[in-house]
Enzyme design. Structure first.
Site, PDB file in Angstrom:
ATOM      1  N   HIS A 114     -11.118  48.118 -10.219  1.00 44.44           N
ATOM      2  CA  HIS A 114     -10.047  48.668  -9.374  1.00 44.44           C
ATOM      3  C   HIS A 114      -9.543  47.601  -8.414  1.00 44.44           C
ATOM      4  O   HIS A 114     -10.220  46.608  -8.156  1.00 44.44           O
ATOM      5  CB  HIS A 114     -10.524  49.892  -8.586  1.00 44.44           C
ATOM      6  CG  HIS A 114     -11.600  49.569  -7.584  1.00 44.44           C
ATOM      7  ND1 HIS A 114     -12.912  49.420  -7.937  1.00 44.44           N
ATOM      8  CD2 HIS A 114     -11.534  49.351  -6.253  1.00 44.44           C
ATOM      9  CE1 HIS A 114     -13.627  49.129  -6.866  1.00 44.44           C
ATOM     10  NE2 HIS A 114     -12.817  49.075  -5.821  1.00 44.44           N
ATOM     11  N   ASP A 116      -8.258  47.579  -4.416  1.00 42.49           N
ATOM     12  CA  ASP A 116      -8.540  48.534  -3.340  1.00 42.49           C
ATOM     13  C   ASP A 116      -7.322  49.369  -2.943  1.00 42.49           C
ATOM     14  O   ASP A 116      -6.232  48.839  -2.674  1.00 42.49           O
ATOM     15  CB  ASP A 116      -9.077  47.788  -2.099  1.00 42.49           C
ATOM     16  CG  ASP A 116     -10.524  47.351  -2.297  1.00 42.49           C
ATOM     17  OD1 ASP A 116     -11.258  48.015  -3.052  1.00 42.49           O
ATOM     18  OD2 ASP A 116     -10.920  46.340  -1.688  1.00 42.49           O
ATOM     19  N   HIS A 264     -11.370  44.263  -8.981  1.00 40.96           N
ATOM     20  CA  HIS A 264     -12.796  43.917  -8.957  1.00 40.96           C
ATOM     21  C   HIS A 264     -13.623  45.062  -9.520  1.00 40.96           C
ATOM     22  O   HIS A 264     -13.174  46.198  -9.618  1.00 40.96           O
ATOM     23  CB  HIS A 264     -13.246  43.508  -7.556  1.00 40.96           C
ATOM     24  CG  HIS A 264     -12.951  44.512  -6.486  1.00 40.96           C
ATOM     25  ND1 HIS A 264     -11.707  44.662  -5.925  1.00 40.96           N
ATOM     26  CD2 HIS A 264     -13.738  45.431  -5.886  1.00 40.96           C
ATOM     27  CE1 HIS A 264     -11.735  45.606  -5.016  1.00 40.96           C
ATOM     28  NE2 HIS A 264     -12.957  46.102  -4.974  1.00 40.96           N
ATOM     29  N   ARG A 281     -17.108  46.376   4.655  1.00 42.39           N
ATOM     30  CA  ARG A 281     -15.797  45.858   4.265  1.00 42.39           C
ATOM     31  C   ARG A 281     -14.763  46.122   5.352  1.00 42.39           C
ATOM     32  O   ARG A 281     -14.805  47.178   5.998  1.00 42.39           O
ATOM     33  CB  ARG A 281     -15.370  46.571   2.971  1.00 42.39           C
ATOM     34  CG  ARG A 281     -14.199  45.929   2.262  1.00 42.39           C
ATOM     35  CD  ARG A 281     -13.825  46.707   1.027  1.00 42.39           C
ATOM     36  NE  ARG A 281     -12.972  47.829   1.381  1.00 42.39           N
ATOM     37  CZ  ARG A 281     -12.653  48.824   0.549  1.00 42.39           C
ATOM     38  NH1 ARG A 281     -13.123  48.845  -0.690  1.00 42.39           N
ATOM     39  NH2 ARG A 281     -11.865  49.799   0.940  1.00 42.39           N
TER      40      ARG A 281
END
Ligand code: SIN
Length: 314
Positions: A114, A116, A264, A281
């Site tokens: 995906h 983000d 990723h 994150r």
């Protein structure tokens, strides 16, 4: 002192050394890091000593940060920008069923390729992920270069996909178990957008594929069968091993990726092991993508994803 940039794979990824990113950086160093990011798409810093505050301070030197995550109503106290990636945390929140479904690759956030938050009309421009606790074995992350994947297509296919647009939504790629606690949160905080299938990068001008198996539900204006065939072709291209790089995490490793030019894959090889994996994150606020025809993405549901984001939870 200048940063040292060492490429680590043929199409994507570089190690950056000779810099302590827990400290404020000079304008030149910020620009050097930005340039490396745009060239290599994902960059890795090793042995860094960041906490939530210094990770946020590092990120802010590259732009405004978003709220933690579209569905996370419990970021760490005083740090609304921090999204903690830890499967155990999700299982606690949404029940053991979440873990089982994740293993079947149903949830885009836990596993599956995906980019983000592409369900938002302005997906984050970049993501910065810091490892706090990582297992001794397994738990690697992989990234792929969506510009290289586009450039590898033949000219007639490039010309064809340049004209397409696609819908992105949570659960768009992987089915979310209907009636689950998680599906309720997703429905209550609906984010849906239509993006160009090929995105023109606002800084480099490069064209890259902008579909991903996690969030893209379908190509608009074509039949379901045609949409599936086109997406299958593009997913097969963008997940080709030669466009990827794989990171073996260690405590203190930080990965910074260009979310406009990469997808990723979070790991799926540790759920059966009793190990902890906790990373944090932050994401940089993005703009609306623009396609080769100059047309911007369209908002279908929800709002732009920014620092002001709030999560509705019953
Ligand atoms: C993410 O999708 O941002 C997390 C990636 C990972 O857990 O490796």
């Amino acid at each position: 002192m200048s940063i040292i940039v060492r490429p680590v794979a043929g199409h994507i990824g570089a190690d950056i050394s000779n810099v302590d990113i827990s400290q404020p950086l000079s304008t030149d160093t910020v620009q050097d890091i930005r340039d490396a990011l745009h060239t290599y798409k994902v960059i890795f810093f090793r042995g860094q000593q960041l906490d939530h505050a210094s990770q946020i301070a590092f990120g802010r030197q590259f732009g405004e940060l978003t709220y933690a995550h579209p569905h996370d109503d419990t970021p760490p106290e005083d740090f609304p920008e921090i999204y903690t990636v830890d499967p155990k945390r999700y299982e606690k929140k949404y029940g053991a069923e979440f873990g089982v479904a994740s293993r079947r690759r149903r949830y885009s956030y836990y596993t599956g390729w995906h980019t983000d938050v592409t369900a938002a009309v302005n997906p984050p421009a970049g993501s910065i992920l810091r490892a706090e606790v990582v297992p001794d074995i397994g738990g690697d992350t992989q990234w792929t270069n969506l510009v290289a994947a586009y450039e590898g297509l033949s000219e007639p296919v490039k010309a064809f996909v340049d004209t397409l647009r696609a819908e992105h939504r949570y659960g768009g790629g992987y089915q979310i178990t209907a009636g689950s606690k998680y599906s309720k949160v997703v429905e209550d905080n609906l984010l849906v957008a239509i993006h160009p299938v090929v995105r023109v990068h606002p800084v480099t001008g490069e064209k890259g594929l902008f579909v991903n198996p996690g969030f893209t539900s379908h190509i608009v204006g074509v039949s379901a069968r045609e949409s599936k065939a086109v997406l299958d072709l593009l997913y097969a291209e963008l997940t080709r091993p030669e466009y990827t790089v794989r990171l073996r995490w260690a405590k203190g490793t930080v990965a910074f990726w260009d979310n406009r030019a990469t997808a990723h894959l979070a790991p799926s090889d540790i759920e059966h092991l009793e190990v902890q994996r906790t990373l944090h994150r932050v994401t940089l606020t993005g703009e609306r993508p623009v396609g080769p025809d100059g047309q911007e993405s369209e908002l279908v549901a929800g709002k732009e994803f920014t620092a002001k984001h709030t999560v509705l939870v019953d």
